[in-house]
Design a protein around this motif. Structure first.
Motif, PDB file in Angstrom:
ATOM      1  N   THR A   1     -22.639  20.132  -1.714  1.00  0.00           N
ATOM      2  CA  THR A   1     -22.803  18.726  -1.333  1.00  0.00           C
ATOM      3  C   THR A   1     -21.462  17.996  -1.335  1.00  0.00           C
ATOM      4  OG1 THR A   1     -23.147  17.942  -3.585  1.00  0.00           O
ATOM      5  CG2 THR A   1     -25.120  18.665  -2.354  1.00  0.00           C
ATOM      6  N   VAL A   2     -21.494  16.813  -0.747  1.00  0.00           N
ATOM      7  CA  VAL A   2     -20.320  15.950  -0.737  1.00  0.00           C
ATOM      8  C   VAL A   2     -19.889  15.650  -2.176  1.00  0.00           C
ATOM      9  CG1 VAL A   2     -19.487  13.633  -0.136  1.00  0.00           C
ATOM     10  CG2 VAL A   2     -20.840  14.956   1.520  1.00  0.00           C
TER      11      VAL A   2
ATOM     12  N   TYR B   1     -18.185  18.673  -3.724  1.00  0.00           N
ATOM     13  CA  TYR B   1     -16.856  18.890  -3.152  1.00  0.00           C
ATOM     14  C   TYR B   1     -15.876  17.812  -3.611  1.00  0.00           C
ATOM     15  CZ  TYR B   1     -13.374  20.692   0.033  1.00  0.00           C
ATOM     16  OH  TYR B   1     -12.235  21.248   0.550  1.00  0.00           O
ATOM     17  N   ARG B   2     -16.345  16.588  -3.759  1.00  0.00           N
ATOM     18  CA  ARG B   2     -15.490  15.508  -4.243  1.00  0.00           C
ATOM     19  C   ARG B   2     -14.989  15.810  -5.665  1.00  0.00           C
ATOM     20  NH1 ARG B   2     -18.509  11.310  -3.260  1.00  0.00           N
ATOM     21  NH2 ARG B   2     -17.519  10.778  -1.302  1.00  0.00           N
TER      22      ARG B   2
ATOM     23  N   MET C   1     -10.131  15.096   0.312  1.00  0.00           N
ATOM     24  CA  MET C   1     -11.406  15.209   1.022  1.00  0.00           C
ATOM     25  C   MET C   1     -11.090  15.269   2.516  1.00  0.00           C
ATOM     26  SD  MET C   1     -14.309  15.126  -0.770  1.00  0.00           S
ATOM     27  CE  MET C   1     -15.583  14.450   0.292  1.00  0.00           C
TER      28      MET C   1
ATOM     29  N   TRP D   1     -19.769   9.577   4.536  1.00  0.00           N
ATOM     30  CA  TRP D   1     -20.080  10.484   3.432  1.00  0.00           C
ATOM     31  C   TRP D   1     -21.294   9.974   2.656  1.00  0.00           C
ATOM     32  CZ3 TRP D   1     -18.223  14.829   4.312  1.00  0.00           C
ATOM     33  CH2 TRP D   1     -16.890  15.089   4.582  1.00  0.00           C
TER      34      TRP D   1
ATOM     35  N   VAL E   1     -21.413  18.876   2.419  1.00  0.00           N
ATOM     36  CA  VAL E   1     -20.071  18.537   2.856  1.00  0.00           C
ATOM     37  C   VAL E   1     -19.819  19.263   4.175  1.00  0.00           C
ATOM     38  CG1 VAL E   1     -18.831  20.387   1.616  1.00  0.00           C
ATOM     39  CG2 VAL E   1     -17.681  18.219   2.095  1.00  0.00           C
TER      40      VAL E   1
ATOM     41  N   GLY F   1     -20.501  23.708   7.181  1.00  0.00           N
ATOM     42  CA  GLY F   1     -20.387  23.558   5.741  1.00  0.00           C
ATOM     43  C   GLY F   1     -20.370  24.931   5.096  1.00  0.00           C
TER      44      GLY F   1
END
Length: 190
Positions: A6-7, A10-11, A21, A29, A35, A182
């Motif tokens: 997921t975003v 990954y963040r 990013m 986002w 992601v 992704g």
């Protein structure tokens, strides 16, 4: 992982490692969406940071379809509620990815979410259309070299059912990421 990265996940990786990013997709986002716009090298770096790795193409295919010869993770017929893709199912997330796990009818026999539609997913393997002609029958690891990497699963942008069968494959240059791509991680014993 039983789902695409997921975003938010990954963040956390970017904050911990100092990586940037990717530029946001056209819809922006959302932490619970997969992601996207991550290239193969960035996906590999995330997996290593998480103590995992990208799945091989053979591992991805088995996780998506099990061992009984089905066409889709949920069975042999298309189910509009099982995979997130705009051409066959319009919902509140049409025109973008959807929150991970919002299509529970599409869970694979191994409990993996979002393997069809949602995003094309990077695999560890180099692409070679002839590799499986002479590959090992048990757990093939893909060609030793190549110019592009395997993508599996179709995406929310896929416009035909052929792209959405778990046996379909595509490929891309490893240094390219886009709004339809992704990844997920795998590890030993998964």
């Amino acid at each position: 992982f039983d789902h695409p990265v997921t975003v938010a996940e990954y963040r956390r990786f970017c904050e911990a490692t100092g990586n940037a990013m990717p530029k946001p997709p056209s819809w922006g986002w959302f932490d619970d969406h997969p992601v996207v716009k991550v290239n193969w090298f960035e996906a590999t770096a995330f997996c290593e940071w998480a103590g995992k790795r990208l799945p091989t193409e053979a591992e991805w295919e088995k996780a998506a379809g099990g061992a009984d010869g089905r066409l889709f993770p949920w069975g042999n017929g298309w189910d509009v509620n099982a995979g997130h893709c705009d051409c066959h199912h319009h919902c509140q997330w049409s025109g973008s990815t959807a929150p991970v796990g919002t299509h529970p009818a599409g869970v694979s026999p191994y409990g993996c979410h979002d393997m069809i539609g949602q995003v094309w997913e990077w695999c560890a393997d180099w692409a070679d259309p002839d590799y499986y002609r002479d590959s090992p029958r048990e757990n093939p690891r893909g060609p030793a070299e190549g110019w592009s990497r395997i993508l599996r699963g179709g995406s929310w942008k896929s416009n035909c059912l052929e792209d959405l069968r778990f046996t379909d494959r595509s490929w891309s240059y490893p240094d390219v990421g886009n709004e339809a791509v992704g990844f997920r991680c795998a590890g030993e014993g998964e």
